[in-house]
Design an enzyme around this catalytic site. Sequence first.
Site, mmCIF file in Angstrom:
data_model
loop_
_atom_site.group_PDB
_atom_site.id
_atom_site.type_symbol
_atom_site.label_atom_id
_atom_site.label_comp_id
_atom_site.label_asym_id
_atom_site.label_seq_id
_atom_site.Cartn_x
_atom_site.Cartn_y
_atom_site.Cartn_z
ATOM 1 N N LYS A 52 0.735 -1.275 0.118
ATOM 2 C CA LYS A 52 0.148 0.102 -0.138
ATOM 3 C C LYS A 52 0.792 1.397 -0.063
ATOM 4 O O LYS A 52 0.664 2.180 -0.681
ATOM 5 C CB LYS A 52 -1.003 -0.021 1.220
ATOM 6 C CG LYS A 52 -2.013 -1.061 0.968
ATOM 7 C CD LYS A 52 -2.640 -1.423 2.254
ATOM 8 C CE LYS A 52 -3.949 -2.677 2.005
ATOM 9 N NZ LYS A 52 -4.425 -3.094 3.138
ATOM 10 N N GLN A 96 -5.218 -1.966 9.228
ATOM 11 C CA GLN A 96 -4.851 -3.265 8.485
ATOM 12 C C GLN A 96 -5.519 -4.295 9.506
ATOM 13 O O GLN A 96 -5.199 -4.463 10.550
ATOM 14 C CB GLN A 96 -3.331 -3.338 8.446
ATOM 15 C CG GLN A 96 -3.088 -4.610 7.776
ATOM 16 C CD GLN A 96 -3.600 -4.817 6.174
ATOM 17 O OE1 GLN A 96 -3.323 -3.754 5.590
ATOM 18 N NE2 GLN A 96 -4.163 -5.758 5.866
ATOM 19 N N ASP A 119 -11.595 2.329 3.215
ATOM 20 C CA ASP A 119 -11.639 0.662 2.962
ATOM 21 C C ASP A 119 -13.327 0.163 2.723
ATOM 22 O O ASP A 119 -13.338 -0.808 2.220
ATOM 23 C CB ASP A 119 -11.235 -0.196 4.316
ATOM 24 C CG ASP A 119 -9.869 -0.898 4.073
ATOM 25 O OD1 ASP A 119 -9.626 -1.114 2.872
ATOM 26 O OD2 ASP A 119 -9.306 -1.227 4.989
#
Length: 280
Positions: A52, A96, A119
């Site tokens: 990322k 995460q 997300d």
Amino acid sequence: MPQIIDGKAISTQIKDELKSRVEALKAQGVSVCLAVIQVGSDPASSVYVGNKKKACAYVGIKSLAYELPEETTQEELLALVRELNGRKEVNGILVQLPLPAHIDEDAVIRAIDPAKDVDGFHPQSVGALCIGQPGFVSCTPAGIIQLLKRSGIEIAGRECVVIGRSNIVGKPMALLLLQENGTVTVAHSKTRHLKEVARRADILVVAVGKPKMITREYVKEGAVVIDVGIHRSAENKLCGDVDYDDVAPLCSAITPVPGGVGPMTIAMLMNNCVEAAAAR
Ligand code: NDP
């Protein structure tokens, strides 16, 4: 021979488009910044976080990395999320997953400001998707829609079967295909006669998390097969949920693993960050 859907090339195309948008935003005085929080040092998570960061650098997005120790408390993590919610220059917040067992993942996701939920996991984002309103969409299924569209594969009116109903892949995938006017069936571990159900599909999306489970008996001749699964074998080779060698000769188009869905997830994360900055 089937069309091999090249996720690597399509994701690069998307990232290059985003690079231009980031430059245009910068010219207007708007910078794009993603905060990535990792708790603990799970090796797979570290690889994803590293990828990322690399993608951010490529597109021109500033990334802030928060690497917290395994023993971070839920309260400490929530405090960081709240602080980032309040920071104007941060457009996107990504925590995460998975988090260590002592932290309630849902509570952390709910704490993220929906305007920074790149997300697309916040209940508000999921609800918006459900009723067709604007909001962030989970990156993997959003990437699959891009793969289909940019490969010239029509969705409207076609039989779409999604195997898997997780909150991050299967369910949003089904909703997006429905939004594109597909006729959608969602199958899962309690589905009876799965092979027959799967064989109805013109477009079969597989997200079961079982290496090479989907063989030719599940696939109608001429179907488009999208393989979301990622597994690493004992010999360190990657494979998907689909038995590629068995299924490919039967398909009109198929995604490989690696190089199919995987690269799209990060490209769509970058897209959501740019959208978040542009919306501000
Ligand atoms: P989950 O384990 O959360 O969900 C799996 C789903 O598959 C569940 O709905 C389950 O049904 C269903 N299922 C399991 N076994 C069967 C079976 N034998 N027959 C029918 N359905 C079954 O997985 P995820 O959705 O998170 O991920 C799926 C795969 O995709 C994994 O391999 C994961 O690593 C990969 N992945 C890849 C990404 C990428 O960027 N390429 C991103 C995210 C995931 P039930 O609900 O009944 O239990």
